[in-house]
Write an enzyme that holds these catalytic residues in place. Structure first.
Site, PDB file in Angstrom:
ATOM      1  N   HIS A  65      12.350  -1.306   8.756  1.00 47.93           N
ATOM      2  CA  HIS A  65      12.408   0.109   8.339  1.00 47.93           C
ATOM      3  C   HIS A  65      12.908   0.274   6.897  1.00 47.93           C
ATOM      4  O   HIS A  65      12.206   0.859   6.075  1.00 47.93           O
ATOM      5  CB  HIS A  65      13.227   0.921   9.357  1.00 47.93           C
ATOM      6  CG  HIS A  65      13.632   2.270   8.881  1.00 47.93           C
ATOM      7  ND1 HIS A  65      12.697   3.258   8.584  1.00 47.93           N
ATOM      8  CD2 HIS A  65      14.846   2.814   8.607  1.00 47.93           C
ATOM      9  CE1 HIS A  65      13.344   4.347   8.165  1.00 47.93           C
ATOM     10  NE2 HIS A  65      14.631   4.090   8.160  1.00 47.93           N
ATOM     11  N   HIS A  89      20.055   1.956   2.878  1.00 45.02           N
ATOM     12  CA  HIS A  89      20.363   3.353   3.221  1.00 45.02           C
ATOM     13  C   HIS A  89      20.944   3.553   4.622  1.00 45.02           C
ATOM     14  O   HIS A  89      21.657   4.522   4.855  1.00 45.02           O
ATOM     15  CB  HIS A  89      19.146   4.263   3.005  1.00 45.02           C
ATOM     16  CG  HIS A  89      18.133   4.226   4.107  1.00 45.02           C
ATOM     17  ND1 HIS A  89      17.101   3.329   4.140  1.00 45.02           N
ATOM     18  CD2 HIS A  89      18.004   4.981   5.220  1.00 45.02           C
ATOM     19  CE1 HIS A  89      16.381   3.535   5.225  1.00 45.02           C
ATOM     20  NE2 HIS A  89      16.900   4.524   5.909  1.00 45.02           N
ATOM     21  N   GLU A  93      25.865   3.677   7.876  1.00 42.55           N
ATOM     22  CA  GLU A  93      25.832   4.417   9.133  1.00 42.55           C
ATOM     23  C   GLU A  93      25.912   3.483  10.340  1.00 42.55           C
ATOM     24  O   GLU A  93      26.689   3.677  11.248  1.00 42.55           O
ATOM     25  CB  GLU A  93      24.522   5.215   9.176  1.00 42.55           C
ATOM     26  CG  GLU A  93      24.396   6.128  10.353  1.00 42.55           C
ATOM     27  CD  GLU A  93      25.023   7.496  10.066  1.00 42.55           C
ATOM     28  OE1 GLU A  93      24.960   8.334  10.925  1.00 42.55           O
ATOM     29  OE2 GLU A  93      25.581   7.680   8.957  1.00 42.55           O
ATOM     30  N   ASP A  94      25.068   2.451  10.313  1.00 42.21           N
ATOM     31  CA  ASP A  94      24.829   1.680  11.540  1.00 42.21           C
ATOM     32  C   ASP A  94      25.565   0.345  11.629  1.00 42.21           C
ATOM     33  O   ASP A  94      25.621  -0.251  12.689  1.00 42.21           O
ATOM     34  CB  ASP A  94      23.327   1.375  11.687  1.00 42.21           C
ATOM     35  CG  ASP A  94      22.476   2.626  11.669  1.00 42.21           C
ATOM     36  OD1 ASP A  94      23.042   3.707  11.938  1.00 42.21           O
ATOM     37  OD2 ASP A  94      21.271   2.531  11.390  1.00 42.21           O
ATOM     38  N   ASP A 156      12.352   7.841   3.617  1.00 42.63           N
ATOM     39  CA  ASP A 156      12.925   7.548   4.938  1.00 42.63           C
ATOM     40  C   ASP A 156      12.251   8.423   5.996  1.00 42.63           C
ATOM     41  O   ASP A 156      11.780   7.947   7.033  1.00 42.63           O
ATOM     42  CB  ASP A 156      14.430   7.830   4.859  1.00 42.63           C
ATOM     43  CG  ASP A 156      15.161   7.596   6.169  1.00 42.63           C
ATOM     44  OD1 ASP A 156      14.820   6.636   6.875  1.00 42.63           O
ATOM     45  OD2 ASP A 156      16.088   8.384   6.468  1.00 42.63           O
ATOM     46  N   ASP A 276     -13.639  27.533   4.708  1.00 39.25           N
ATOM     47  CA  ASP A 276     -13.405  26.729   3.505  1.00 39.25           C
ATOM     48  C   ASP A 276     -12.664  25.444   3.866  1.00 39.25           C
ATOM     49  O   ASP A 276     -11.515  25.249   3.544  1.00 39.25           O
ATOM     50  CB  ASP A 276     -12.698  27.513   2.391  1.00 39.25           C
ATOM     51  CG  ASP A 276     -11.401  28.135   2.880  1.00 39.25           C
ATOM     52  OD1 ASP A 276     -11.183  28.135   4.095  1.00 39.25           O
ATOM     53  OD2 ASP A 276     -10.626  28.599   2.040  1.00 39.25           O
TER      54      ASP A 276
HETATM   55 MN    MN Z   1      16.481   5.383   7.865  1.00 35.93          MN
END
Ligand code: MN
Length: 340
Positions: A65, A89, A93-94, A156, A276
């Site tokens: 990812h 990124h 967080e993880d 992302d 259109d």
């Molecule tokens: Mn991400």
């Protein structure tokens, strides 16, 4: 083949998959110098170690990812710091990586970018009310300060939307709504038209899968039926502009399913009434020839009254410049022209 073999092989296969996709990213970095490529590679190694053992919903190693996000950032030709932030990124967080760790490893500017991205991640948008969406977009832009944070965030979101099929279905609605209300308009504001269109179509597809597929089939059929007509228009336009001595590059463009759906919904039209579906983009070497081309086109086919817009003289807020006009082509089919 013994039954144990697949289990033994899995970590190898995972490592290979990640390395293979990093190679694909590296192939896109030829606009950077060797020292910068080295920095990006270091960020990749750090992120790879940090995410080790984590998997995406698809079962792929998580690192695929951040690599995909960085590849999108490389498409936009952003600098090494932005690419490093893309790779890192999700690490804070993880993975228990701290900002101090990132400062130490990669310096304060990269750490700031990653920190900005981590903070944006904590914002969740939950209402469909337009005024709210506007203030949320403003808050997001203000929080980001550095436009690279927004760009990495858009990359992302784009990758998450592209791989939404792997996510649990109950999550589709919230993420798609947020994409439609917040991220697609921001992409539009920044002039990232392709991203804007793709985000809208992906969100529409996951919000209303049934409508999306019915409309996709109808549009496909209509376009098949009208193929000769579009070819004739392209041919006639090319000939007319060449006669006028204009060196024009002409491309057909397709309206997105989402924009067709919006038009049907807002104006209460049936699919047959939306006429259109076709667009043509004419690209010229300078401004004066844009106006000459406009004159030639208005001679070739009748313009639809009220549909001419001069965004060259009066650019859109995002800096977009182009002449827009809708013409009645052969078989009374409306065709939208963008001349730039
Ligand atoms: Mn991400």
């Amino acid at each position: 083949m013994g039954s144990l073999l697949p289990i033994v092989e899995r970590p190898m296969a995972a490592a290979n998959a990640a390395a293979a996709s990093f190679a694909a990213l590296e192939a896109k970095l030829d606009y950077l110098d060797a020292a910068d490529i080295d920095l990006v590679r270091r960020a990749y190694r750090f992120a790879d170690t940090a995410h080790l053992g984590q998997m995406r919903h698809s079962g792929e190693p998580y690192i695929t990812h951040p690599i995909a996000v960085a590849a999108q950032v490389a498409e936009w030709k952003l600098d090494a710091h932005a690419l490093m932030a893309a790779l890192l990124h999700d690490a804070m967080e993880d993975c228990g990586v701290t900002k101090a760790d990132l400062v130490e490893q990669f310096g304060a500017p990269v750490a700031e970018l990653v920190d900005g991205l981590t903070k944006l991640d904590k914002l969740q948008f939950s209402t469909r009310e337009e005024g709210q969406a506007e203030s949320f977009r403003k808050m997001l832009l203000a929080m980001a300060r550095d436009v690279r944070v927004i760009l990495v965030k858009l990359a992302d979101r784009l990758h998450n939307m592209r791989t939404m099929g792997d996510m649990p279905r109950p999550k589709w609605g919230r993420i798609s709504t947020e994409t439609l209300d917040i991220y697609a308009p921001i992409a539009h504001r920044l002039g990232l038209n392709e991203t804007y269109r793709e985000l809208q179509d992906l969100a529409f597809r996951h919000l209303q899968p049934w409508r999306y597929s019915v409309l996709a089939k109808a549009v496909h059929k209509a376009r098949q039926r009208r193929r000769d007509l579009i070819q004739k228009v392209q041919h006639d336009v090319t000939a007319a502009l060449a006669d006028a001595g204009l060196n024009a590059h002409i491309v057909g463009r397709e309206k997105t399913l989402y924009s067709i759906y919006r038009k049907m919904d807002e104006k209460h039209l049936s699919f047959a009434q939306v006429n259109d579906l076709y667009g043509v983009r004419v690209i010229l070497p300078n401004i004066i020839s844009c106006y000459t081309a406009l004159g030639m086109l208005h001679q070739l086919y009748k313009p639809v009254p009220g549909r001419f817009k001069d965004y060259i003289a009066i650019p859109k807020v995002n800096g977009y410049q182009s002449l827009h006009t809708t013409l009645v082509g052969p078989a009374s089919v409306n065709i939208e022209f963008q001349i730039r």
